[in-house]
Write an enzyme that holds these catalytic residues in place. Structure first.
Site, PDB file in Angstrom:
ATOM      1  N   CYS A  40      15.725 -10.572 -11.494  1.00 34.86           N
ATOM      2  CA  CYS A  40      15.682 -10.980 -10.216  1.00 34.86           C
ATOM      3  C   CYS A  40      16.241 -10.251  -9.258  1.00 34.86           C
ATOM      4  O   CYS A  40      15.435  -9.023  -8.889  1.00 34.86           O
ATOM      5  CB  CYS A  40      16.360 -12.114 -10.026  1.00 34.86           C
ATOM      6  SG  CYS A  40      15.465 -13.805 -10.491  1.00 34.86           S
TER       7      CYS A  40
ATOM      8  N   GLU B 289      19.380  -8.083 -10.493  1.00 39.92           N
ATOM      9  CA  GLU B 289      20.744  -7.420 -11.299  1.00 39.92           C
ATOM     10  C   GLU B 289      20.347  -6.173 -11.371  1.00 39.92           C
ATOM     11  O   GLU B 289      19.424  -5.343 -11.758  1.00 39.92           O
ATOM     12  CB  GLU B 289      20.264  -7.996 -12.971  1.00 39.92           C
ATOM     13  CG  GLU B 289      20.254  -9.279 -12.926  1.00 39.92           C
ATOM     14  CD  GLU B 289      19.020 -10.181 -12.427  1.00 39.92           C
ATOM     15  OE1 GLU B 289      18.382 -10.314 -11.603  1.00 39.92           O
ATOM     16  OE2 GLU B 289      18.663 -10.686 -14.234  1.00 39.92           O
TER      17      GLU B 289
END
Lengths: 304, 786
Positions: free
Chosen positions: B430, B432
């Site tokens: 997402c 990171e």
């Protein structure tokens, strides 16, 4: 000790992207000398505070009835009744209401308070070449506060746009012009009588001020509200176009289609709405007006 | 879109996700015959090779890029060695309404007879759960946190450019050199390293065999093919599969096929979280694009088509089906492959190239669920690129998401990476942050921060399960001031994160010892040189993240208690606690007062925002720098994915007026409906979070398409993004809402307080408009939506 200068403000909106270039904060001044039939901010008309009650939010907790020190809110046959004559506008009912069903429109603010709110978004103005827009109501109703606010923003190098009907003393308008980077200037009707009929004032001062501003070198965008049946006839649009194109200060014209959006506001404020039977203009009407105005060699934009 | 792409897209869109038990059958047979004969790494590598040799090979009609994890598109493998689905699980997956996976009765029967009996008591998941302490189990059951590694392997992997420069034969040579260097005299780990390197070598062979089988199938199909154009394409496919991955790619098609084989290898070997990502794919492909144009065998249109074929391949791989809590917190087909576009080159110059623009076009044309793609925006990124991205955002797909490259680099520099490695890093999954191709950056699980406050408000007890979960930090009615409460919150936080990290470190060793990933280790830098597995500290960098959820909810709840209980003293603590316990029953005025008369996070209001900073700093203090088992450490991450919904279900009502079981705030966004001053105020509030100290934050913003109308709408959106990034924002994404959402907003206005709509000459909040005008706007949007 000097008394801080204050203004009557009814709203401050951030991320205003239709009130001039870039990302802006719009400060809404309270009070207006006009009373246009189609006004979508009826709470702005009077200089005094309005009490707005939204029955759909009320949860019937009756805390306002208990708290009101003047007994201006009473319960009658299961409904809350507010009596204007008894109200001292102390705003206690709004403070206690948990549901935000009661709101007092209009707030006395100091210059520092308004400037503090505006400067919160300075980074956005810097990035987008945006700034502050003063709107209303009619900001020129509070000329001293307006001038100080424009000066304060000028010192901070914040771009200043003034959204005005132009209905004010010419000397005041010219003084303001020296402190304003861009005017959004309404032309509601070219015919003085019709202007009087639908807005409550003649357009003579407005047209004079517009010409004076242009002569003095102001940068002006004309705003033309499209109100079907009132100002959409060919003659009026031709006259609007002809005037706008004759003024060197005018850099463009915005067409603002009428949206019948304010009915609930009128109702909740307890005000009369003149515009109940005005229809929204169709896309074709808007496009044809745009074409007509473009024929005067004007930069035309639909919407603000 | 070419007719070929249109057909492939339609097939992919319509294919129903199903479960293929082929891998499970192969793995079970292999383990039955071979377990105990080899070291674990070699066993895993031979198991992988066995799958590559025997699995059904698929080359679809019209395809240019080939290879599937399952026997056909959207058929998902299972991984019984990690988690073995029960018959019940399979029946639920086959019949549930949401995210269904079709599975046949015959296959369920095979599972029942052959697969389940073998794996019962042997799966990694069962071994983990039999070992973890009781207090962890209680906290896990109470919904204090989740555990990523309980049924999927640690993942979050993205690649750098190495696979475009070296083929598997080159890696095999490096492995041989590394084996030759092993020092059995002085290095006590030499034997372990030898086994790991032998396993890597086998894995390289495995993937070459896998590719060769595709070449053979393509040859066969070419022989039967009557259409001469397709015949030539199949011959080209065969040629490509014989070149890559054995050797480095030479052209655009080979480069994409190279990545795709490595991708498939990774998601066949194990089911790591977030599948696999290609990293800066536009940068990696650009040299091949230029060469193709120069050689005359590629043009822009062909590059677009090949990329579109690749995009569809990713969409053909739904996430492996989960069970239990993990299914609750992540009920999606999305396997989170996330492609980075733009960013900076390793030397610090702008990374945007022509392939970046082609990718934006492909994303717009294909717009399927997968892959995710994001744009990486640095101060050097041209406005033209950002605006092109905004034009795709305006379409309302929810992507591309937008990242601040400069911030992403600073986050990595803070944790000790070199500037070059940081620039080659980016964002996967997402949001990171990691250094692509050189780092194992493992998400370990979500932390329910509002639930930690709930513990502090209940003296360490979970009010729902009535279990004592945390330490006794005092009865809140005895707290004299806000700092007393905050101290209790901080002690609970310390206890819960320590508990989570302790168990994580244990599970981490389980993976290192029993489920290594020798194939993945081949393509992640320094694993070969170190002779160590990806899960065992082999990569250059080894980060563990704990993802903290609900900072909006916890900030607003603390703000409400601070103001109403301790400062104004208008609400006694006892009354508040009993209202929370009773879900505000009969206390609607109190609930509304908490909602409407409390400064909330997301409004550029320092009262709330300083509380947010305090919580954020506390999270940082208890997580950052805690050692993991790979000579590296834990860092803070602020991602929630969809876990905020699961965590909300585990929570009673909260002091910000949120009712029991409703979602908590997502990512680092303000609580639903808490932000009432527009997007600039949200951005200012987020800007007060020292995001460089995290490994990623997430900001969702919701707009109506009208707000983004015209060239000015695009300009202003790009200005919003640039300003957020000046304030060191890490990430922002936009939901451009449809009328269905507006209907929901009408029915539940409190949850949609932040929904901006264009009214006449200005923008306003949707729920503040009268019913007539709401209807008018809904009609308008509908007109604009086709």
């Amino acid at each position: 000790m000097t008394t801080a200068i204050t203004g009557e403000i009814f709203d401050i909106k951030k991320y205003a992207i239709h009130d001039g270039p870039g990302i802006r904060t719009t400060v809404f001044f309270k009070g207006c000398p006009l009373s246009c039939w189609w006004c979508h901010n009826p709470e702005s008309l009077s200089m005094t505070t309005h009490r707005l009650y939204r029955p759909e939010r009320c949860i019937g907790c009756r805390e306002c009835v208990t708290a009101c020190p003047n007994d201006a809110i009473l319960e009658f046959e299961g409904k809350l009744q507010w009596t204007a004559a008894d109200c001292r506008y102390c705003e206690t009912c709004a403070h206690v209401c948990p549901a935000e069903a009661v709101e007092f429109i209009g707030r006395t603010m100091t210059l520092d308070e308004v400037v503090a709110e505006i400067t919160k978004d300075t980074l956005f103005y810097d990035q987008s070449s945006g700034g502050v827009t003063i709107s209303g109501g009619e900001p020129l109703m509070q000329p001293i506060f307006l001038m100080q606010l424009l000066d304060a923003c000028g010192q901070l190098r914040i771009h200043r746009t003034l959204d005005t009907s132009g209905h004010a003393d010419t000397q005041t308008v010219l003084k303001i012009a020296a402190r304003t980077d861009l005017f959004l200037y309404d032309l509601k009707h070219m015919d003085p009588e019709k202007h009087y009929r639908y807005t409550g004032v003649s357009n003579e001062t407005i047209l004079t001020n517009l010409q004076q501003l242009s002569r003095q070198g102001a940068r002006i965008i004309i705003r033309f509200p499209v109100i079907p049946g009132i100002n959409t006839d060919k003659e009026n649009i031709d006259r609007t176009g002809a005037l706008a194109s004759s003024l060197p200060g005018v850099i463009g014209i915005n067409i603002l289609p009428y949206h019948g959006t304010a009915e609930a506001k009128y109702r909740n404020l307890g005000l009369k709405n003149h515009a109940t039977d005005i229809e929204r203009p169709s896309g074709d009407v808007i496009a044809s007006i745009a074409r007509q105005l473009e024929s005067y060699d004007l930069e035309v934009k639909i919407g603000g | 879109m070419t007719p070929r792409v249109a057909k492939l897209r339609q097939e992919s869109f319509e294919a129903l996700p199903s479960i293929s038990i082929e891998r499970a059958v192969l793995v079970t047979q292999f383990y039955k015959n071979n377990y105990g004969k080899y070291s674990i790494p070699v066993l895993r590598a031979l198991n992988f090779k066995n799958i590559c040799e025997k699995k059904t090979i698929y080359v679809g009609k019209n395809e240019l890029i080939v290879g599937e994890r399952g026997p056909y598109p959207k058929a998902v493998s299972t991984f019984p060695e990690l988690t073995c689905h029960t018959v019940d699980d399979l029946q639920i997956l086959n019949s549930r309404a949401m995210t269904r996976y079709a599975v046949s009765d015959e296959d369920i029967e095979i599972y029942k007879k052959e697969i389940i009996p073998y794996w019962q008591g042997r799966t990694l998941r069962e071994r983990v759960f039999s070992q973890v302490p009781q207090e962890w189990q209680a906290a896990y059951a109470a919904g204090m946190f989740t555990e990523f590694m309980e049924q999927r392997a640690p993942g979050h992997t993205a690649l750098d450019g190495i696979i475009y420069e070296k083929g598997m034969l080159d890696f095999k040579a490096e492995i041989a050199e590394s084996i030759a260097r092993l020092d059995y005299l002085n290095d006590p780990q030499a034997a372990d390293k030898g086994e790991e390197l032998a396993a890597m070598d086998i894995s390289c062979d495995a993937i070459i065999i896998f590719a060769e089988r595709h070449a053979e199938l393509a040859d066969k199909m070419a022989q039967k093919e009557t259409d001469s154009a397709r015949k030539a394409e199949l011959a080209q496919i065969a040629l490509t599969c014989r070149r890559v991955p054995a050797q480095a790619p030479r052209n655009f098609q080979e480069a994409l096929q190279m990545y795709w084989f490595v991708h498939l290898g990774t998601i066949t070997e194990l089911n790591g979280w977030d599948a696999m990502s290609p990293g800066h794919l536009d940068q990696h492909l650009y040299p091949f694009y230029q060469k193709g144009l120069a050689d005359g065998n590629l043009d822009r249109k062909k590059a677009n088509e090949l990329l579109a074929c690749f995009w569809i391949k990713v969409n053909n791989q739904p996430a492996p089906p989960k069970i239990g809590v993990t299914a609750l917190e992540s009920g999606t087909y999305n396997d989170f492959t996330n492609i980075n576009i733009g960013g900076l080159l390793q030397d610090g110059s702008d990374g945007v190239n022509e392939v970046s623009y082609i990718m934006l076009e492909v994303m717009d044309e294909i717009h399927l669920l997968q892959p995710q793609a994001n744009v990486q925006i640095s101060h050097k990124t041209p406005d033209r690129f950002l605006k092109e991205a905004c034009r795709v955002i305006r379409k309302g797909y929810g992507y591309p998401s937008v990242f601040n490259t400069d911030e992403v680099i600073m986050e990595q520099m803070r944790t000790g990476k070199t500037i070059e490695d940081a620039r080659q890093g980016g964002c996967s999954g997402c949001i990171e942050t990691g250094s692509f191709g050189k780092e194992a950056y493992i998400l370990t699980g979500y932390l329910n921060v509002p639930k930690i406050l709930e513990l502090a408000l209940n003296n360490g007890r979970d009010p729902i399960t009535r279990q004592q979960i945390g330490p006794q930090t005092g009865e809140p009615t005895k707290f004299d001031n806000f700092d007393d409460l905050y101290a209790a919150f901080n002690r609970q936080l310390q206890y819960i994160t320590d508990l989570k990290i302790r168990v994580n470190n244990y599970i981490e060793r389980m993976y290192a010892n029993y489920a290594p990933a020798p194939f993945l280790s081949v393509v992640i830098s320094d694993c070969i040189a170190n002779g160590q597995d990806y899960y065992n500290g082999g990569p250059r960098y080894n980060t563990n993240y704990i993802q903290c959820c609900g900072i909006g909810t916890v900030t607003d709840s603390l703000s409400a208690i601070k103001k109403h209980v301790f400062e104004e003293k208008s609400l006694p603590m006892g009354q508040l606690l009993s209202a929370l316990k009773n879900n505000f029953k009969g206390q609607e005025p109190m609930r509304l007062r908490l909602i409407n008369k409390t400064p909330f996070y997301g409004n550029d209001d320092d009262y709330a925002d300083t509380i947010m900073q305090r919580v954020y700093n506390s999270l940082f203090a208890v997580i950052d720098g805690k050692p993991n088992t790979k000579n590296s450490s834990y860092h803070l991450n602020m991602l929630s994915t969809t876990c905020h919904i699961y965590f909300g279900k585990k929570l009673d009502a909260s002091a910000n007026g949120r009712l029991a079981t409703l979602p908590i705030s997502d990512g680092t966004s303000p609580s639903q409906g808490a932000d009432r001053n527009g997007p600039t105020a949200v951005i200012k509030s987020l800007g007060k979070m020292d995001q460089i100290k995290s490994g990623g934050t997430l900001l969702n913003q919701r707009f109506l398409p009208d707000v983004l109308d015209g060239e000015e709408g695009i300009e202003n959106l790009s200005h919003l993004i640039r300003t957020y990034f000046k304030l060191n924002g890490h990430h922002i994404q936009f939901n451009i809402v449809d009328s269905q959402t507006l209907r929901k907003a009408q029915n539940a206005p409190d949850e949609y307080r932040d929904l901006l709509v264009r009214v006449a000459g200005y923008s306003d909040y949707f729920i503040d408009l009268d019913e007539y005008h709401q209807e008018e706007i809904i009609a308008r949007t509908e007109q604009g939506s086709f």
